[in-house]
Design a protein around this motif. Structure first.
Motif, PDB file in Angstrom:
ATOM      1  N   ASP A   1       7.408 -10.516 -14.215  1.00  9.68           N
ATOM      2  CA  ASP A   1       8.049 -11.410 -13.299  1.00  9.68           C
ATOM      3  C   ASP A   1       8.033 -10.504 -12.011  1.00  9.68           C
ATOM      4  N   ALA A   2       7.141  -9.618 -11.769  1.00 12.40           N
ATOM      5  CA  ALA A   2       7.170  -8.760 -10.515  1.00 12.40           C
ATOM      6  C   ALA A   2       5.710  -8.997  -9.804  1.00 12.40           C
ATOM      7  N   THR A   3       5.984  -9.143  -8.804  1.00 11.32           N
ATOM      8  CA  THR A   3       4.520  -9.065  -7.745  1.00 11.32           C
ATOM      9  C   THR A   3       4.727  -7.908  -6.834  1.00 11.32           C
ATOM     10  N   ALA A   4       3.524  -7.437  -6.425  1.00 12.22           N
ATOM     11  CA  ALA A   4       3.646  -6.298  -5.488  1.00 12.22           C
ATOM     12  C   ALA A   4       2.338  -6.337  -4.511  1.00 12.22           C
ATOM     13  N   ILE A   5       2.564  -6.155  -3.360  1.00 14.73           N
ATOM     14  CA  ILE A   5       1.570  -6.533  -2.254  1.00 14.73           C
ATOM     15  C   ILE A   5       1.905  -5.150  -1.504  1.00 14.73           C
ATOM     16  N   SER A   6       0.374  -4.676  -1.260  1.00 16.87           N
ATOM     17  CA  SER A   6       0.370  -3.397  -0.532  1.00 16.87           C
ATOM     18  C   SER A   6      -0.872  -3.274   0.368  1.00 16.87           C
ATOM     19  N   VAL A   7      -0.706  -2.490   1.502  1.00 21.26           N
ATOM     20  CA  VAL A   7      -1.758  -2.233   2.367  1.00 21.26           C
ATOM     21  C   VAL A   7      -1.862  -0.846   2.774  1.00 21.26           C
ATOM     22  N   ALA A   8      -3.115  -0.463   2.808  1.00 23.40           N
ATOM     23  CA  ALA A   8      -3.223   1.109   2.909  1.00 23.40           C
ATOM     24  C   ALA A   8      -3.177   1.525   4.480  1.00 23.40           C
ATOM     25  N   ALA A   9      -2.622   2.794   4.677  1.00 16.69           N
ATOM     26  CA  ALA A   9      -2.650   3.134   5.829  1.00 16.69           C
ATOM     27  C   ALA A   9      -3.436   4.346   6.146  1.00 16.69           C
ATOM     28  N   LEU A  10      -4.208   4.204   7.016  1.00 17.96           N
ATOM     29  CA  LEU A  10      -5.763   5.014   7.127  1.00 17.96           C
ATOM     30  C   LEU A  10      -5.269   5.984   8.590  1.00 17.96           C
ATOM     31  N   ASN A  11      -5.747   7.217   8.399  1.00 13.41           N
ATOM     32  CA  ASN A  11      -5.808   8.310   9.522  1.00 13.41           C
ATOM     33  C   ASN A  11      -6.828   7.775  10.653  1.00 13.41           C
ATOM     34  N   ASN A  12      -6.890   8.695  11.612  1.00  9.62           N
ATOM     35  CA  ASN A  12      -7.620   8.625  12.684  1.00  9.62           C
ATOM     36  C   ASN A  12      -9.299   8.068  12.456  1.00  9.62           C
ATOM     37  N   VAL A  13      -9.552   8.814  11.402  1.00 12.70           N
ATOM     38  CA  VAL A  13     -10.976   8.756  10.870  1.00 12.70           C
ATOM     39  C   VAL A  13     -11.339   7.645   9.893  1.00 12.70           C
ATOM     40  N   GLY A  14     -10.292   6.943   9.640  1.00 10.22           N
ATOM     41  CA  GLY A  14     -10.386   5.672   8.711  1.00 10.22           C
ATOM     42  C   GLY A  14     -10.431   6.203   7.414  1.00 10.22           C
ATOM     43  N   GLU A  15      -9.884   7.080   6.868  1.00 14.88           N
ATOM     44  CA  GLU A  15      -9.507   7.717   5.427  1.00 14.88           C
ATOM     45  C   GLU A  15      -8.135   7.077   5.074  1.00 14.88           C
TER      46      GLU A  15
END
Length: 286
Positions: free
Chosen positions: A228-242
């Motif tokens: 019954d669970a949903t997870a939504i996620s976004v990446a955090a990138l550093n200043n060189v896009g990693e």
């Protein structure tokens, strides 16, 4: 010696009482020697760290720290036994060891945790659901921080310190949205033996989730760890896009339905970017 009078049978009597003197000498000498050795070992660690890119020889370290070669070698051997320092017998060079690199990695994680904590707080208040952050650790990820939401009937997300292979869970898949196709496929294939052991999903389903996440720039995992669970996620990138972390909102399917995916992802992006420390992937990388 102190003299104390006491009445006994009507006559005063002198009682001798000796006052003990704190012991000094051998124990304090040992403590001083131990403190001196510790300071010397830390000096060696700092010196090796300052030249870790090229490494240093025994004689260089002895000269730089103004210690006798024998003392330097003894301390280096002890540090090597504890994996604080590594030694290459071919080049005769000393560099930082695995344990020191792990310390550095832990410090890096704590910095990211601090930088993203208010993001989690804001999202938990805004969305009402549990929010957590993870960081990559080799081919795995580690959950480093978590803030509980305000809604009733919340679904509890995984615990801080939880470590799983990259590819397992929305936060982990989000890390793969900001790297090249070849890198994402390579990491997935390296982890296949571990992914095959995950009870609540399959390697094929994980790859489909990775492809979908890379196409839209954020990940969604529904009904896997908990039905019954949903997870939504976004990446955090550093200043060189990693990708250095990801932020995940985790809640029941009834409140995080398909119509909410883009809305929640946008809120996560806004909070991550508002830190001034990170940016986020907006579309599939080329």
């Amino acid at each position: 010696m102190r003299t104390v009078t006491s009445e006994m049978n009507g006559e005063p009597r002198a009682l001798a009482r000796t006052t003990s003197t704190p012991k000094t000498g051998r124990n304090s000498d040992r403590a001083a020697e131990g403190s001196k050795s510790l300071r010397r070992a830390l000096l060696l660690l700092r010196t090796v760290a300052a030249h870790d890119d090229r490494g240093m020889r025994l004689t260089e370290l002895a000269s730089s720290t103004h210690m006798h070669t024998t003392t330097t070698h003894r301390l280096l051997s002890a540090l090597q036994d504890e994996r604080m320092i590594s030694f290459d017998p071919n080049t005769k060079l000393y560099k930082l060891g695995l344990e020191m690199l792990l310390f550095a990695e832990s410090a890096h994680r704590m910095t990211i945790k601090d930088q993203l904590h208010q993001v989690l707080v804001a999202l938990a208040q805004d969305c009402g659901e549990d929010v957590h952050s993870i960081v990559p650790a080799g081919d795995d990820h580690v959950l480093i921080d978590k803030v509980e939401g305000t809604e009733l009937g919340r679904i509890t997300s995984p615990a801080i310190g939880c470590r799983r292979p990259i590819g397992v869970g929305a936060g982990s898949i989000a890390l793969l949205t900001a790297i090249s196709d070849a890198e994402a496929r390579s990491l997935y294939e390296r982890n296949l033996p571990h992914l095959a052991n995950i009870r609540w999903t399959t390697p094929d389903r994980i790859w489909r989730d990775i492809v979908a996440a890379r196409r839209r720039g954020f990940s969604v995992v529904k009904g896997q760890l908990l039905k019954d669970a949903t997870a939504i996620s976004v990446a955090a990138l550093n200043n060189v896009g990693e990708p250095v972390a990801s932020v995940t909102v985790f809640g029941p399917n009834s409140r995080l339905g398909r119509s909410k995916y883009d809305l929640i992802a946008d809120r996560i992006r806004q909070q991550i970017v508002a830190t001034g420390k990170f940016h986020t992937p907006l579309c599939s990388p080329s």
